[in-house]
Structure formats: C-alpha cells, structure tokens
Motif scaffolding. Structure first.
Motif, mmCIF file in Angstrom:
data_model
loop_
_atom_site.group_PDB
_atom_site.id
_atom_site.type_symbol
_atom_site.label_atom_id
_atom_site.label_comp_id
_atom_site.label_asym_id
_atom_site.label_seq_id
_atom_site.Cartn_x
_atom_site.Cartn_y
_atom_site.Cartn_z
ATOM 1 N N HIS A 247 0.861 -1.184 0.000
ATOM 2 C CA HIS A 247 0.000 0.000 0.000
ATOM 3 C C HIS A 247 0.896 1.233 0.000
ATOM 4 C CE1 HIS A 247 -2.019 -3.263 2.228
ATOM 5 N NE2 HIS A 247 -3.165 -2.793 1.768
ATOM 6 N N ILE A 248 0.739 2.080 -0.997
ATOM 7 C CA ILE A 248 1.527 3.311 -1.072
ATOM 8 C C ILE A 248 0.563 4.477 -1.223
ATOM 9 C CG2 ILE A 248 1.881 3.039 -3.565
ATOM 10 C CD1 ILE A 248 4.627 4.323 -1.254
ATOM 11 N N THR A 249 0.660 5.476 -0.357
ATOM 12 C CA THR A 249 -0.385 6.507 -0.352
ATOM 13 C C THR A 249 0.068 7.765 0.362
ATOM 14 O OG1 THR A 249 -2.747 6.844 0.126
ATOM 15 C CG2 THR A 249 -1.445 5.743 1.821
ATOM 16 N N THR A 250 -0.649 8.838 0.092
ATOM 17 C CA THR A 250 -0.626 10.015 0.960
ATOM 18 C C THR A 250 -1.880 9.946 1.824
ATOM 19 O OG1 THR A 250 -1.858 11.327 -0.645
ATOM 20 C CG2 THR A 250 0.526 11.422 -0.794
ATOM 21 N N ALA A 251 -2.040 10.922 2.707
ATOM 22 C CA ALA A 251 -3.287 11.025 3.463
ATOM 23 C C ALA A 251 -4.408 11.439 2.515
ATOM 24 C CB ALA A 251 -3.150 12.026 4.598
ATOM 25 N N GLY A 252 -5.626 11.329 2.985
ATOM 26 C CA GLY A 252 -6.767 11.658 2.145
ATOM 27 C C GLY A 252 -7.789 12.525 2.845
ATOM 28 N N THR A 253 -8.962 12.591 2.260
ATOM 29 C CA THR A 253 -9.986 13.514 2.725
ATOM 30 C C THR A 253 -11.265 12.818 3.150
ATOM 31 O OG1 THR A 253 -10.679 13.802 0.428
ATOM 32 C CG2 THR A 253 -9.118 15.404 1.297
ATOM 33 N N ASN A 254 -11.179 11.536 3.379
ATOM 34 C CA ASN A 254 -12.348 10.793 3.859
ATOM 35 C C ASN A 254 -11.922 9.952 5.046
ATOM 36 O OD1 ASN A 254 -14.604 9.265 4.336
ATOM 37 N ND2 ASN A 254 -14.664 8.282 2.330
ATOM 38 N N ILE A 255 -12.236 10.431 6.231
ATOM 39 C CA ILE A 255 -11.779 9.735 7.437
ATOM 40 C C ILE A 255 -12.566 8.459 7.695
ATOM 41 C CG2 ILE A 255 -10.882 11.814 8.532
ATOM 42 C CD1 ILE A 255 -13.423 11.964 10.189
ATOM 43 N N GLN A 256 -13.569 8.193 6.855
ATOM 44 C CA GLN A 256 -14.303 6.930 6.938
ATOM 45 C C GLN A 256 -13.866 5.963 5.838
ATOM 46 O OE1 GLN A 256 -16.179 6.410 9.561
ATOM 47 N NE2 GLN A 256 -15.853 8.509 10.227
ATOM 48 N N SER A 257 -12.809 6.288 5.120
ATOM 49 C CA SER A 257 -12.401 5.485 3.969
ATOM 50 C C SER A 257 -11.774 4.169 4.404
ATOM 51 C CB SER A 257 -11.395 6.265 3.127
ATOM 52 O OG SER A 257 -10.185 6.447 3.851
ATOM 53 N N ALA A 258 -11.691 3.254 3.446
ATOM 54 C CA ALA A 258 -11.030 1.977 3.699
ATOM 55 C C ALA A 258 -9.576 2.193 4.093
ATOM 56 C CB ALA A 258 -11.110 1.101 2.444
ATOM 57 N N CYS A 259 -8.919 3.159 3.466
ATOM 58 C CA CYS A 259 -7.519 3.447 3.773
ATOM 59 C C CYS A 259 -7.350 3.918 5.207
ATOM 60 C CB CYS A 259 -6.983 4.495 2.797
ATOM 61 S SG CYS A 259 -5.252 4.955 3.075
ATOM 62 N N LYS A 260 -8.189 4.858 5.638
ATOM 63 C CA LYS A 260 -8.051 5.388 7.000
ATOM 64 C C LYS A 260 -8.346 4.308 8.038
ATOM 65 C CE LYS A 260 -7.419 8.688 10.041
ATOM 66 N NZ LYS A 260 -7.654 7.990 11.300
ATOM 67 N N ARG A 261 -9.338 3.482 7.777
ATOM 68 C CA ARG A 261 -9.629 2.393 8.709
ATOM 69 C C ARG A 261 -8.456 1.419 8.789
ATOM 70 N NH1 ARG A 261 -14.667 2.544 6.024
ATOM 71 N NH2 ARG A 261 -14.191 0.593 4.911
ATOM 72 N N TYR A 262 -7.856 1.134 7.620
ATOM 73 C CA TYR A 262 -6.705 0.238 7.614
ATOM 74 C C TYR A 262 -5.530 0.876 8.342
ATOM 75 C CZ TYR A 262 -3.253 -3.073 5.856
ATOM 76 O OH TYR A 262 -2.258 -4.026 5.763
ATOM 77 N N GLU A 263 -5.310 2.156 8.107
ATOM 78 C CA GLU A 263 -4.215 2.851 8.800
ATOM 79 C C GLU A 263 -4.398 2.798 10.306
ATOM 80 O OE1 GLU A 263 -2.776 7.403 9.350
ATOM 81 O OE2 GLU A 263 -2.826 6.677 7.279
ATOM 82 N N ASP A 264 -5.619 3.021 10.771
ATOM 83 C CA ASP A 264 -5.877 2.962 12.213
ATOM 84 C C ASP A 264 -5.501 1.590 12.778
ATOM 85 O OD1 ASP A 264 -6.808 5.555 12.151
ATOM 86 O OD2 ASP A 264 -8.926 4.998 12.103
ATOM 87 N N SER A 265 -5.755 0.536 12.002
ATOM 88 C CA SER A 265 -5.453 -0.813 12.491
ATOM 89 C C SER A 265 -3.949 -1.072 12.535
ATOM 90 C CB SER A 265 -6.146 -1.864 11.605
ATOM 91 O OG SER A 265 -5.561 -1.932 10.320
ATOM 92 N N VAL A 266 -3.196 -0.548 11.571
ATOM 93 C CA VAL A 266 -1.750 -0.789 11.592
ATOM 94 C C VAL A 266 -1.046 0.099 12.615
ATOM 95 C CG1 VAL A 266 -1.738 -1.608 9.213
ATOM 96 C CG2 VAL A 266 -1.218 0.793 9.672
ATOM 97 N N VAL A 267 -1.620 1.253 12.929
ATOM 98 C CA VAL A 267 -1.068 2.076 14.010
ATOM 99 C C VAL A 267 -1.149 1.312 15.330
ATOM 100 C CG1 VAL A 267 -1.425 4.165 15.389
ATOM 101 C CG2 VAL A 267 -1.449 4.306 12.892
ATOM 102 N N GLU A 268 -2.217 0.554 15.507
ATOM 103 C CA GLU A 268 -2.323 -0.283 16.704
ATOM 104 C C GLU A 268 -1.174 -1.284 16.782
ATOM 105 O OE1 GLU A 268 -6.085 -2.159 17.170
ATOM 106 O OE2 GLU A 268 -7.183 -0.296 17.448
#
Length: 588
Positions: A247-268
């Motif tokens: 997964h290669i990305t910048t941040a985005g503009t939808n805090i409910q997106s699949a990417c943000k949810r995945y990021e939250d899980s890997v931060v854990e």
C-alpha cells in the motif's frame, strides 16, 4: 540476533540509529517502526525469523546498478534510494522466515507479505514502486510473475506503470535492463527469461479476472472508495509462495475510507496493541502536537527533503494556502500527510469553533456584551428562504468595531411537524436543537413565514439593522411585508461574481480571527457541509455539492454572506442634503 559489522555499517542500520538518536528528524510513528525493527532483532532467531542481509541489500543495489533517473536534471544518472527508502526495502526483503531446522536463505521465504507506506506528495513513491516492480519481475526469478499497479482508475495506475516503462525505454535508460531481457508493449512490461509481466489495473479496467499477482501495488490507497481492487489482487495471490501487497499513499480527505480504517489498524500494531508479524509499516506523519505551519516539522512527512525534494516548492504551496485558506486542507493532505474530514473542506471545524465568543477562553463575552456591539456599530441582515419544509436562516452581521471585529447572530427556522423523521433522514438532532433554542420549530408542516417575519421585525430595531439582503428566490411575499413595515430591504444577486467578494471576506475574517459567533451547533454543522466552487476568473461561492445527499444543509452560511455582501456594498445615494443629518453642525 547480533548484527554483523557489515550490517551495522549499512545505510538501513545507520538510518535506524539516526532515527533513534534524533539526528534524523521523523515523526512518532517512524520512531515506533524503528523500535519495532530492533525489537525483532532482539527476538531473532528464537522468534523463527532472521535477517538475510544479502537479500536486503540486493534490492537496494538493484536501483543504482540497473535504473537511471529519466526526468529533469537527474535524467541519465543512477537511481540511488534515499536512506528511509533503503530502510523500508531492507526490512521487506531481508527478513526471512526459517522453514527448516536451520536457516537457509535460498529456500526460506520472506517474513513480510504486506507493507503500509504513507508519505507526502513528491516523495518518490511512483519511481520507487516502478523500480520495485521491475526487480520482482526479474531478480526473484519467479516464473510467470505478474506485477500489478492497482488504482481507482487505470489512468492513475498508469502513472507508476509509465515510469517503469521509461526505466526500460527512455533514451537515458540504463541499458542493463534490456540486456537482462526487459521489453515493453502498449499495455505490458515484460521480462523474457521468466515470462513475467507488469500491468496497470484500475477499478475501471475492462477486466480484473484471471490475474495471479506476485506483487500488488495499491497506489494512492486513500483514493479507493472501497477495497474491491485490493481484495481482488489479494485473492489472486493465494497460489504464489511469497507475494507482496504494497500500500503506497498520501493522506486523504475521507476519514471513513477503507484506507483510513486500515491505517488505524496498523497504528495499533506500531503501538503494541495488536500483533501482525507479516506486515511492515512506515507512516511519515507530523505529530499531533506539531504546529503544521512550522516548516521545521515538515520533514517528518517529507523524508525526501534535501534529497531531491526542495523545501521551496512546499513553501510556495503553503503561501498559496495562506492566501486562500480554502486550499489549506489540500496542503495538509498532500504536503503534510494529514487526514482532513471532507474532500474540499472550506473552513476547518477547529478554526471555526475558536471564533465562538462563548467558548474561547481568551475572548469570552456574554450575549449582552455582544448585543452592545450590534447597537453601537449597527449591522446588516441576510435572509435565505429555503423551501417551506427545509431550514430558513436569518443572519445578522455587525459592522466592524474599532478593532475590526465583526459579530454574527443567526436565527434558524424549521417546521415542527415531522421534526423527528427529519432528524433520522438528516442524521442530526433537530428536536434537541429546538429544545435548546438553537433552532425555532414553527407550528405545522411547513416553515411559518409569519414567525420569520416577527423575528426579523423584533431584531431589526434591537440590533440596529441598516439593511436586509435577501436571496430573491421565493421571497416576494415576505419582502413586500418587510418593506411595508418600513424595513430597508434589497435583493442580493446569487451570481458568482456578486457573491465572490463577501465569500472571500467571510473566509478571511474567520482565519484572521475577526468574525465571532455564539457557537450555535446548527451553524457549525452547516459550515462543515459547505464546498467552494470557482470560475475561470477565480470568483468563488459556496454550495453544498453532494453533501445534501446525506441530509446536509448550508442555509446559514449563505445568509451570513448575503449580510456581509450588504456591508461591503457601496453606500446608497439618497440625494439627501448632508445638513439634514443630526451629526452635522450647521453654521452660517
């Protein structure tokens, strides 16, 4: 596991030590990634994993030995990965899982199967991923390997794919690639010795069937509306012995997106609250406590600064955002890797709430004190009449006081009947707002314009209203009634050329801390739904875009802008003699 002197002298280890001792500036999450690396070393080989230093350095050496830069002033020069890139690649390819009684680098498989790699724009994502794709097509000697760049649109996927093609075909390309057996066609990059191919794959590609991915690059993951492309690539790799999902990305503009949810899980995982041994995580973020306007912290999200990325380019984008604050969210997401809460957030919610005179501890005022401002300096009104079943808004904006500050008071009206149903549809607490006095629920199934008229009349005198600016739509009757009552009323054009000046002034006043409000949650909710549209002449106006599809209303903001437009208009020429004014002395 005790690292060898050769390991300790390598760039990946030197980068890791630099992060730990602070000589390399990074955010908290990169520090956690480095600490995790050293923890893994301490746990090896008892954990069943070990470092194959040669495998880790192989991918790093591949870049300068086989790839040349193809663009700009670096064109034709060998491609050397930056230290942070080397650290990431080393971890992905050096960590091995011991499959037998003793380590065997030739047969043991990679530990890492998934990578989450987040960094700001222009930090080498496309070129690095293109080089990675060519490496996995060739050096790994995986027969009929398939490498895919997966994006929401095939055109986006082609950005990375085209860079890989240029590495092969450019006039300044390293000739080693073609000697190795690389070739390119219209839709594929191929490697003859193993029959391997690299292709772009978009959510709009004609077919996503029949794939068997060895490497899947999930490009700009933040833009994916769902995980359909990703899941297709993941499921296609089950027959591969050591596939990679990157997964290669910048941040985005939808805090409910699949990417943000995945990021939250890997931060854990980084924080030690979850365990996933097969994933490697590099999140280049500024920290929560950092001032995003402090350029000293920008390097945390831009690890390529001074290594090919010029800070002057970021400064230019920052200055643009400061001149037009509606560009701040884009600057934050693209250049500082910060998530924001809407695709085109006009004014951030925290910025708006700082302007509440009821809640700002440095500027706390009572409603009575604010009323004194209105009575001393006068104000303009703005009326936005929505359809009778929606919300009507009447706004008052004071003239500037001696410090240039203005004050806002907005009245909202909605029909009482159906208020609970409307709350469910719009997903906001209309009844609670009505009970608290934030909105006036008029009797019946439609907004009672007589109640609106009464509020306008009472507050016209109380707040020293100079003139009321009205959106002409559906306003003929109430306008006539107001004029018959002796109230100065004017239609305010809703054209973009007319609205642009007060809209820009509203934005400017908020960001300069010069527009104060009472913290009404209805108004805050409406502001969050506003988007900006512009024309070729850089005129702007607010609209609700697609926000109305989830029940969002914005009526209060246009009402304020109408009022502000009245204040900014040229004074009316009444042709009245100056000597009729009480404040002008008459001498003869």
């Amino acid at each position: 596991m005790k690292p060898t002197p050769e390991m300790l002298a390598s760039v990946p280890f030197q980068y890791a030590y630099g992060v730990l001792d602070g000589s390399i500036v990074t955010g908290r999450l990169i520090k956690l990634a480095v600490q995790r690396f050293f923890r893994w070393i301490d746990e090896a080989p008892e954990s069943g994993f070990y470092l194959d230093h040669a495998a880790g350095m192989s991918i790093i050496d591949f870049f300068p030995l086989c790839l040349n830069h193809t663009k700009g002033k670096m064109a034709g020069k060998a491609f050397h990965l930056a230290p942070f890139q080397q650290f990431t690649m080393y971890n992905v390819f050096a960590w091995k899982k011991q499959m037998g009684a003793v380590p065997d680098p030739d047969t043991d498989l990679r530990r890492i199967r998934t990578i989450y790699d987040k960094r700001a724009k222009k930090n080498g994502k496309s070129a690095e991923m293109a080089g990675l794709g060519l490496y996995m097509l060739s050096v790994e000697m995986e027969m009929e390997a398939e490498v895919y760049v997966g994006a929401t649109k095939e055109d986006q996927a082609r950005i990375c794919w085209n860079q890989a093609k240029q590495f092969v075909e450019s006039p300044v390309a390293n000739r080693a690639l073609k000697k190795m057996g690389f070739y390119s066609q219209q839709r594929i990059i191929g490697f003859h010795p193993t029959g391997s191919v690299m292709k772009p794959l978009g959510g709009d590609s004609q077919t996503q069937d029949g794939i068997n991915a060895h490497l899947s690059i999930i490009d700009e993951y933040h833009a994916h509306k769902d995980d359909s492309v990703k899941e297709n690539l993941e499921s296609s790799a089950v027959q591969r012995t050591q596939p990679l999902i990157w997964h290669i990305t910048t941040a985005g503009t939808n805090i409910q997106s699949a990417c943000k949810r995945y990021e939250d899980s890997v931060v854990e995982v980084l924080e030690g609250r979850a365990e996933m041994d097969h994933i490697f995580i590099m999140i280049h973020d500024i920290d929560e406590e950092d001032d995003w306007e402090d350029e000293n912290v920008w390097i945390k999200a831009n690890p390529l600064l001074d290594q090919g990325l010029n800070i002057d380019r970021i400064r230019e984008e920052y200055e643009k955002a400061k001149l037009q604050p509606s560009k701040i969210p884009n600057f934050k997401t693209k250049h500082l890797n910060m998530w924001v809460d809407a695709p085109t957030v006009w004014i951030m919610s925290d910025t708006w709430m700082r302007q509440s005179y009821r809640h700002n501890k440095d500027r706390k005022m009572t409603d009575a004190q604010v009323l004194e401002k209105f009575q001393k300096y006068g104000c303009y009104g703005g009326l936005d009449l929505s359809s009778t079943t929606d919300i009507t808004a009447y706004a008052l904006v004071s003239e500037p006081d001696d410090d240039g500050d203005r004050y806002v008071k907005v009245f909202f009206f909605c029909p009482k009947i159906g208020i609970d149903k409307r709350s469910k549809v719009d997903r906001v607490p209309y009844r609670f707002w009505a009970d608290k006095g934030y909105i006036v629920a008029t009797e019946g199934e439609v907004v009672d314009y007589n109640i609106v008229y009464d509020y306008i009349q009472v507050n016209h005198t109380l707040h020293k209203t100079i003139r009321i600016e009205i959106d002409e739509w559906n306003a003929a009757n109430i306008t006539t009634n107001l004029m018959d009552s002796g109230i100065n009323v004017s239609y305010f054009s809703q054209s973009i050329t007319k609205l642009s000046k007060p809209t820009k002034q509203f934005e400017k006043l908020v960001y300069e801390g010069k527009l104060w409000h009472d913290g009404n949650p209805v108004l805050a909710w409406m502001l969050a739904g506003c988007q900006i549209i512009s024309d070729a002449n850089e005129n702007i106006k607010v609209h609700k875009g697609k926000s109305n599809t989830n029940g969002r209303r914005i009526d209060g903001i246009p009402a304020i802008i109408n009022a502000l437009g009245g204040s900014l208009s040229e004074p009316e020429d009444t042709n009245e003699s100056i000597y009729n004014r009480d404040d002008v002395p008459f001498e003869c």
